[in-house]
Write a protein that holds these residues in place. Structure first.
Motif: not given
Ligand code: THU
Length: 125
Positions: A34-35, A55-65
């Motif tokens: 996923s990206v 922002v990109a990394m936190w979006k990933a973490v907040s979606e479980g990655r």
């Protein structure tokens, strides 16, 4: 790599940077394929500004990655957008073995996270 850079370029259009006029876009590739993209988001209270990479990394973490493999970074200015120290520290957390691609037009520079932030802070058990 090129696809990831293209995703980072797409995110540039959403940059909210009225104070610096320095637009940044980022895209992070997770181990499941996923990206997640991000752009810098500024604030009248300058310290509340956040970089595109985080922002990109936190979006990933907040979606479980939590397991990230690579991040691509682009900016509107004609330069290679090297990540700031805080973003490097966050990369050390979620992608310590990862690759960082910074692109300027058709040129790409590639780094390992560990070379951008050697001896990063971490908690010992
Ligand atoms: N910026 C990023 O988005 N990433 C970086 O690694 C460095 C700086 C942003 C923050 C601010 O909105 C603008 O660029 C100028 O510093």
């Amino acid at each position: 790599m090129n696809e990831l850079i293209e995703k980072a370029r797409e995110a540039l259009q959403f940059s909210y940077s009225p104070y610096s006029d320095f637009s940044v876009g980022a895209a992070v590739l997770c181990s499941d394929g996923s990206v997640f993209t991000g752009c810098n988001i500024e604030n009248a209270s300058y310290g509340a500004t956040v970089c595109a990479e985080r922002v990109a990394m936190w979006k990933a973490v907040s979606e479980g990655r939590r397991d990230m493999k690579a991040i691509a970074i682009v900016c509107k200015a004609d330069q290679f957008p090297m990540p700031c120290g805080m973003c490097r520290q966050v990369m050390a957390e979620f992608m310590p073995d990862g690759d960082v691609y910074v692109a300027r037009n058709d040129e790409v520079k590639s780094f390992k996270v560990c070379e951008l932030i050697p001896h990063s802070f971490e908690l010992e058990n």
